[in-house]
Design a protein around this motif. Structure first.
Motif, PDB file in Angstrom:
ATOM      1  N   THR A  80     -17.994 -12.869  22.641  1.00  0.00           N
ATOM      2  CA  THR A  80     -16.280 -12.978  21.987  1.00  0.00           C
ATOM      3  C   THR A  80     -16.564 -13.697  20.703  1.00  0.00           C
ATOM      4  O   THR A  80     -17.075 -14.882  20.532  1.00  0.00           O
ATOM      5  CB  THR A  80     -15.613 -13.619  23.067  1.00  0.00           C
ATOM      6  N   SER A  81     -15.715 -13.211  19.559  1.00  0.00           N
ATOM      7  CA  SER A  81     -15.669 -13.875  18.389  1.00  0.00           C
ATOM      8  C   SER A  81     -15.093 -15.272  18.341  1.00  0.00           C
ATOM      9  O   SER A  81     -14.231 -15.543  19.357  1.00  0.00           O
ATOM     10  CB  SER A  81     -14.675 -13.020  17.558  1.00  0.00           C
ATOM     11  N   THR A  83     -12.964 -18.524  16.639  1.00  0.00           N
ATOM     12  CA  THR A  83     -11.692 -18.541  16.209  1.00  0.00           C
ATOM     13  C   THR A  83     -11.424 -19.120  14.848  1.00  0.00           C
ATOM     14  O   THR A  83     -12.443 -19.995  14.628  1.00  0.00           O
ATOM     15  CB  THR A  83     -10.634 -18.939  17.291  1.00  0.00           C
ATOM     16  N   GLY A 109     -13.660  -8.017  15.961  1.00  0.00           N
ATOM     17  CA  GLY A 109     -13.032  -9.479  16.238  1.00  0.00           C
ATOM     18  C   GLY A 109     -13.596 -10.380  15.161  1.00  0.00           C
ATOM     19  O   GLY A 109     -12.872 -11.183  14.596  1.00  0.00           O
ATOM     20  N   ASN A 113     -11.307 -12.593  12.528  1.00  0.00           N
ATOM     21  CA  ASN A 113     -11.141 -14.323  12.704  1.00  0.00           C
ATOM     22  C   ASN A 113     -11.518 -14.634  11.409  1.00  0.00           C
ATOM     23  O   ASN A 113     -11.068 -15.747  10.745  1.00  0.00           O
ATOM     24  CB  ASN A 113     -11.926 -14.530  13.900  1.00  0.00           C
ATOM     25  N   MET A 116      -8.884 -14.402   8.608  1.00  0.00           N
ATOM     26  CA  MET A 116      -7.823 -15.146   8.824  1.00  0.00           C
ATOM     27  C   MET A 116      -8.293 -16.799   8.280  1.00  0.00           C
ATOM     28  O   MET A 116      -7.564 -17.463   7.765  1.00  0.00           O
ATOM     29  CB  MET A 116      -7.314 -15.159  10.217  1.00  0.00           C
TER      30      MET A 116
ATOM     31  N   ASN B  39      -8.457 -13.124  27.892  1.00  0.00           N
ATOM     32  CA  ASN B  39      -7.992 -13.464  26.511  1.00  0.00           C
ATOM     33  C   ASN B  39      -6.571 -13.669  26.220  1.00  0.00           C
ATOM     34  O   ASN B  39      -6.466 -14.874  25.721  1.00  0.00           O
ATOM     35  CB  ASN B  39      -8.823 -12.971  25.320  1.00  0.00           C
ATOM     36  N   ARG B  42      -5.418 -16.855  28.484  1.00  0.00           N
ATOM     37  CA  ARG B  42      -5.625 -17.806  27.706  1.00  0.00           C
ATOM     38  C   ARG B  42      -4.824 -18.269  26.671  1.00  0.00           C
ATOM     39  O   ARG B  42      -4.182 -19.564  26.510  1.00  0.00           O
ATOM     40  CB  ARG B  42      -7.298 -18.076  27.340  1.00  0.00           C
ATOM     41  N   MET B  68       0.296 -18.497  15.327  1.00  0.00           N
ATOM     42  CA  MET B  68      -0.971 -19.319  15.207  1.00  0.00           C
ATOM     43  C   MET B  68      -1.667 -19.878  16.355  1.00  0.00           C
ATOM     44  O   MET B  68      -2.892 -20.150  16.388  1.00  0.00           O
ATOM     45  CB  MET B  68      -0.597 -20.643  14.039  1.00  0.00           C
ATOM     46  N   VAL B  71      -3.681 -17.021  17.639  1.00  0.00           N
ATOM     47  CA  VAL B  71      -4.814 -16.720  16.937  1.00  0.00           C
ATOM     48  C   VAL B  71      -5.940 -17.730  17.240  1.00  0.00           C
ATOM     49  O   VAL B  71      -7.180 -17.274  17.180  1.00  0.00           O
ATOM     50  CB  VAL B  71      -4.522 -16.997  15.134  1.00  0.00           C
ATOM     51  N   MET B  72      -5.580 -19.033  17.407  1.00  0.00           N
ATOM     52  CA  MET B  72      -6.534 -20.102  17.395  1.00  0.00           C
ATOM     53  C   MET B  72      -7.122 -20.074  19.010  1.00  0.00           C
ATOM     54  O   MET B  72      -8.143 -20.494  19.565  1.00  0.00           O
ATOM     55  CB  MET B  72      -6.076 -21.442  17.360  1.00  0.00           C
ATOM     56  N   LYS B  73      -6.220 -19.375  19.999  1.00  0.00           N
ATOM     57  CA  LYS B  73      -6.677 -19.319  21.320  1.00  0.00           C
ATOM     58  C   LYS B  73      -6.960 -18.101  22.241  1.00  0.00           C
ATOM     59  O   LYS B  73      -7.820 -17.939  23.122  1.00  0.00           O
ATOM     60  CB  LYS B  73      -5.374 -20.045  22.253  1.00  0.00           C
ATOM     61  N   VAL B  74      -6.774 -17.040  21.434  1.00  0.00           N
ATOM     62  CA  VAL B  74      -6.993 -15.564  22.194  1.00  0.00           C
ATOM     63  C   VAL B  74      -8.369 -15.147  21.779  1.00  0.00           C
ATOM     64  O   VAL B  74      -9.079 -14.827  22.783  1.00  0.00           O
ATOM     65  CB  VAL B  74      -6.146 -14.514  21.870  1.00  0.00           C
ATOM     66  N   GLY B  75      -8.662 -15.252  20.757  1.00  0.00           N
ATOM     67  CA  GLY B  75     -10.094 -14.996  20.165  1.00  0.00           C
ATOM     68  C   GLY B  75     -10.092 -13.466  20.214  1.00  0.00           C
ATOM     69  O   GLY B  75      -9.125 -12.742  20.529  1.00  0.00           O
ATOM     70  N   GLY B  76     -11.427 -12.941  19.885  1.00  0.00           N
ATOM     71  CA  GLY B  76     -11.514 -11.545  19.878  1.00  0.00           C
ATOM     72  C   GLY B  76     -10.891 -10.861  18.761  1.00  0.00           C
ATOM     73  O   GLY B  76     -10.370 -11.518  17.679  1.00  0.00           O
ATOM     74  N   ALA B  77     -10.528  -9.701  18.984  1.00  0.00           N
ATOM     75  CA  ALA B  77      -9.711  -9.145  17.932  1.00  0.00           C
ATOM     76  C   ALA B  77      -8.170  -9.143  18.369  1.00  0.00           C
ATOM     77  O   ALA B  77      -7.367  -9.204  17.202  1.00  0.00           O
ATOM     78  CB  ALA B  77      -9.931  -7.476  17.870  1.00  0.00           C
ATOM     79  N   PRO B  80      -6.229 -12.300  16.245  1.00  0.00           N
ATOM     80  CA  PRO B  80      -5.835 -12.249  15.095  1.00  0.00           C
ATOM     81  C   PRO B  80      -4.759 -11.036  15.074  1.00  0.00           C
ATOM     82  O   PRO B  80      -3.717 -11.054  14.144  1.00  0.00           O
ATOM     83  CB  PRO B  80      -7.013 -11.691  14.197  1.00  0.00           C
ATOM     84  N   LEU B  81      -4.730 -10.001  15.816  1.00  0.00           N
ATOM     85  CA  LEU B  81      -3.731  -8.932  15.677  1.00  0.00           C
ATOM     86  C   LEU B  81      -2.303  -9.470  16.372  1.00  0.00           C
ATOM     87  O   LEU B  81      -1.248  -9.219  15.844  1.00  0.00           O
ATOM     88  CB  LEU B  81      -4.302  -7.701  16.538  1.00  0.00           C
TER      89      LEU B  81
END
Lengths: 330, 210
Positions: A80-81, A83, A109, A113, A116, B39, B42, B68, B71-77, B80-81
């Protein structure tokens, strides 16, 4: 699932704690946000190289943090990417003022990330995207080729170039040139098992293999009957050389990469098969590397990587490197 | 939008994602990398943990902070989406309490951000295949001043759009590597988007809550 673990949810933190303890002379670990950095401070004027991605590919990327290679690495959860907060903290820790170059494998991913992080970074940033896997065909309708073991070659050569004081834009251009001169393809004999999933990522029969597999156990070109090492290398090297477009007489680097559960005995056998085919194509294997560099947890199988070399990139490959996973010349 | 409403929106979205996390993960196991529910859960759990601080902000700032956090907690694609969706909606939020027309403009702005971030368009079997039809429905109802039953029509648009993703071939995300093999499965990102829209409508118009 049989693994040496305590608690599935704690694997990453516990493994990195051991990594930092074992290599405390070279690297230090930040737990929150999570990143690994060189113990040495980045010299003034030197561009800092930061890579990162999902964990499970060890030693990629943290194992390549050190003199002559990466300045920092950001590990995500397994496959998993990471952050942007990790990337920003790493950038802040290792930027000398000369900027930060992100080395990113081409997965959506990771790309988003790092994008951003670049938008939020207080310092100058640039990015090199690696996409060396020829197994998955490029297309404007899909994500494009995946970044796999060729990333190690990009990280090594850029790390050496950064040590010479090369500026951010020139480093980025060099990274794109090295990536463009690099092709890889892999083949899996067994699945990997993601600890949190508890079972194999994909089902594969005793007499089958996945030709063109990705480094997360994702599908490749096709599922076929298990073949001899010679036949496997024939197909992979054929695909690599057809796409590489090297002219007869050129020097190349040949990298044989294990996916985690294949013994070196087999990897060297594969190297022999691969090197003979490179030479039969009229190319010279000027440099080589055999081992487990970009793994897929406990998957059995290997990938081949070929990089076209010139005087500059050969020199960068030979330059001193001292990281937990790779060391020569010093 | 009052402080309490933002609190309830966060609670509604976080509760929906938590109770559907296993379903999202199962959908993702079929055509992705099998972690979408984990994800998302979380990220929205963290959002719920910060709800008081977020709800204390003006709506635009609250949306940006929520984005924000994702972005910082979900991760993966998905991080950010979804993060970009919320952040760009926040940037398009007026200072005064938003009207339905404002909400439509905000959603359109968020969707533009998602398209740019993911380099994706409608029809690629992604979250956009739910978000865009919903935004289109909202915009046309607002334009025609037909706000009666708007909540039910939004929910219906999301449901129909979600089911249309089953027959699509994925052109973005890990599922795109499967090509034709991605057909026959709901898209996990489209599903989480439909769930979130349902949760938001459920809070803003409780009569239509499903």
């Amino acid at each position: 699932m049989k693994k040496l673990i305590n608690d599935v949810d704690a694997i990453l933190g516990e493994s990195l704690a051991g990594f930092a303890r074992a290599h405390g002379d070279l690297v230090s670990l930040s737990q929150a946000p999570l990143f690994v950095r060189r113990r040495a401070v980045t010299p003034a004027g030197q561009v800092a190289l930061i890579s990162g991605g999902g964990s499970g590919h060890e030693p990629l990327h943290a194992g390549f943090v050190g003199r002559g290679m990466l300045h920092a690495a950001c590990p995500g959860q397994v496959f998993t990417s990471p952050t942007p907060d990790q990337m920003l903290a790493a950038a802040e820790a290792v930027d000398s003022g000369a900027g930060v170059l992100f080395i990113v494998k081409n997965y959506e991913g990771d790309v988003m990330n790092f994008e951003m992080a670049a938008e939020m970074a207080p310092c100058a940033t640039a990015r090199v995207l690696t996409n060396d896997d020829v197994a998955v065909e490029n297309s404007s309708y899909t994500t494009g080729r995946r970044g796999v073991a060729g990333t190690v070659v990009v990280e090594k050569m850029l790390g050496a170039a950064a040590e010479t004081g090369m500026d951010l834009a020139t480093l980025q251009a060099l990274g794109e040139r090295v990536n463009g001169a690099t092709r890889s393809m892999g083949c899996a004999l067994t699945s990997c098992t993601v600890p949190a999933a508890g079972g194999p990522t994909f089902e594969i029969g005793e007499a089958e293999m996945e030709m063109g597999v990705g480094i997360h156990g994702e599908p490749g070109r096709r599922r076929v009957a298990l073949a001899s090492a010679s036949a496997i290398v024939e197909e992979m090297m054929g695909a690599i050389l057809a796409d590489l477009g090297a002219a007869k007489g050129e020097d190349v680097l040949l990298l044989v990469n294990g996916f985690g559960a294949t013994p070196l005995m087999e990897l060297y056998l594969v190297y022999d098969e691969a090197a003979r085919r490179v030479e039969a194509a009229g190319l010279t294997v000027a440099r080589s590397l055999v081992g487990n560099w970009c793994t897929s947890l406990d998957m059995a199988g290997c990938s081949l990587t070929v990089t076209r070399l010139d005087a500059e990139t050969t020199g960068l490959w030979d330059a001193p490197v001292h990281t937990p996973a790779l060391r020569w010349g010093c | 939008m009052s402080n309490t409403l933002v609190l309830r929106l966060i609670e509604g979205m976080a509760g929906t994602i938590e109770s559907h996390a296993d379903q999202l993960t199962r959908l993702d196991q079929a055509i992705g990398d099998g972690d979408h529910g984990i994800n998302m859960a979380r990220g929205f759990k963290e959002l719920a943990a910060q709800k008081a601080a977020i709800a204390a902000l003006p709506l635009g700032e609250a949306l940006k902070k929520a984005g924000m956090t994702l972005v910082m907690k979900v991760g993966g694609a998905s991080g950010p989406l979804y993060g970009t969706l919320f952040i760009d909606m926040g940037k398009a939020t007026p200072e005064a309490a938003p009207t339905l027309a404002d909400l439509s403009v905000m959603l359109d702005a968020g969707i533009r951000g998602v398209k740019a971030r993911g380099k994706a368009e409608v029809g690629m079997k992604t979250m956009l295949d739910v978000l865009c039809p919903v935004a289109d429905t909202l915009r046309s109802l607002v334009d025609q001043n037909e706000t009666d039953g708007l909540d039910e029509r939004i929910i219906a648009a999301a449901g129909h759009a979600l089911h249309r993703t089953t027959d699509m071939v994925a052109k973005r995300g890990r599922a795109s590597f499967l090509g034709e093999r991605s057909k026959g499965h709901l898209d996990p990102g489209a599903c989480s988007s439909a769930l979130l829209i349902g949760a938001v409508v459920g809070v803003l118009a409780p009569s239509s809550a499903r």
